[in-house]
Motif scaffolding. Structure first.
Motif, PDB file in Angstrom:
ATOM      1  N   ARG A   3       0.860  -1.187   0.000  1.00 20.60           N
ATOM      2  CA  ARG A   3       0.000   0.000   0.000  1.00 20.60           C
ATOM      3  C   ARG A   3       0.893   1.233   0.000  1.00 20.60           C
ATOM      4  O   ARG A   3       1.847   1.313   0.771  1.00 20.60           O
ATOM      5  CB  ARG A   3      -0.922  -0.007   1.219  1.00 20.60           C
ATOM      6  CG  ARG A   3      -1.939  -1.131   1.170  1.00 20.60           C
ATOM      7  CD  ARG A   3      -2.859  -1.236   2.372  1.00 20.60           C
ATOM      8  NE  ARG A   3      -2.478  -0.472   3.534  1.00 20.60           N
ATOM      9  CZ  ARG A   3      -3.253   0.450   4.109  1.00 20.60           C
ATOM     10  NH1 ARG A   3      -4.441   0.716   3.643  1.00 20.60           N
ATOM     11  NH2 ARG A   3      -2.841   1.084   5.183  1.00 20.60           N
TER      12      ARG A   3
ATOM     13  N   THR B 126      -4.939   6.403  -1.237  1.00 23.56           N
ATOM     14  CA  THR B 126      -4.117   5.211  -1.034  1.00 23.56           C
ATOM     15  C   THR B 126      -4.197   4.327  -2.270  1.00 23.56           C
ATOM     16  O   THR B 126      -5.257   4.159  -2.861  1.00 23.56           O
ATOM     17  CB  THR B 126      -4.618   4.431   0.194  1.00 23.56           C
ATOM     18  OG1 THR B 126      -4.566   5.293   1.323  1.00 23.56           O
ATOM     19  CG2 THR B 126      -3.768   3.212   0.458  1.00 23.56           C
TER      20      THR B 126
ATOM     21  N   VAL C 233      -2.570   0.574  -4.290  1.00 25.61           N
ATOM     22  CA  VAL C 233      -1.947  -0.737  -4.125  1.00 25.61           C
ATOM     23  C   VAL C 233      -1.074  -0.984  -5.349  1.00 25.61           C
ATOM     24  O   VAL C 233      -1.522  -0.828  -6.493  1.00 25.61           O
ATOM     25  CB  VAL C 233      -3.018  -1.850  -3.987  1.00 25.61           C
ATOM     26  CG1 VAL C 233      -2.356  -3.214  -3.894  1.00 25.61           C
ATOM     27  CG2 VAL C 233      -3.895  -1.595  -2.780  1.00 25.61           C
TER      28      VAL C 233
ATOM     29  N   ASN D 212       1.561  -0.369   8.109  1.00 26.19           N
ATOM     30  CA  ASN D 212       0.470  -0.860   8.945  1.00 26.19           C
ATOM     31  C   ASN D 212       0.947  -0.947  10.376  1.00 26.19           C
ATOM     32  O   ASN D 212       2.143  -1.074  10.644  1.00 26.19           O
ATOM     33  CB  ASN D 212       0.006  -2.239   8.483  1.00 26.19           C
ATOM     34  CG  ASN D 212      -0.646  -2.185   7.116  1.00 26.19           C
ATOM     35  OD1 ASN D 212      -1.224  -1.178   6.739  1.00 26.19           O
ATOM     36  ND2 ASN D 212      -0.546  -3.259   6.368  1.00 26.19           N
TER      37      ASN D 212
END
Length: 126
Positions: free
Chosen positions: A69, A80, A82, A121
């Motif tokens: 991400r 955001t 990917v 994360n």
């Protein structure tokens, strides 16, 4: 030795080397063969500097992999994204760009890899 990279003003260094080269080229000090060796050395250093031989290394980019991400630093409005695998998506593979699918877009966009920032994360290390 420090980890911090030392940056210098190449133009000032070249000016100093040229002044030294010119001093020895005038043959006012030392033997002529010694002076010509010095002149050649100064000339070589000036050439190397002008050719970028001592330029700092480009900043290291994060190791961005498909599935990571990311956000675009220059275009934060994209949100955001990917990272997609160009081989699986049958996309052209760039050396300095990365394919990213932002938001809910069906089509991936290519963005400069240096312009992407990995999103960390909780509990992950980047």
């Amino acid at each position: 030795m420090t980890d911090k990279q030392r940056l210098i003003d190449a133009d000032k260094l070249i000016k100093q080397l040229q002044d030294n080269r010119d001093l020895f080229a005038e043959d006012k000090v030392g033997s002529p063969s010694y002076n010509m060796g010095r002149v050649d050395s100064y000339h070589t250093m000036i050439t190397w500097i002008n050719n970028g031989h001592f330029d700092p290394d480009p900043p290291q980019q994060p190791n961005i992999q498909p599935g990571d991400r990311v956000v675009s630093i220059s275009k934060p409005g994209l949100g955001t994204g990917v990272v997609v695998d160009p081989e699986k998506e049958n996309l052209y593979k760039f050396t300095d760009r990365t394919w990213v699918r932002f938001g809910n877009d069906d089509l991936p966009l290519h963005s400069r890899t240096s312009d992407l920032e990995l999103i960390q994360n909780q509990g992950e290390e980047v």
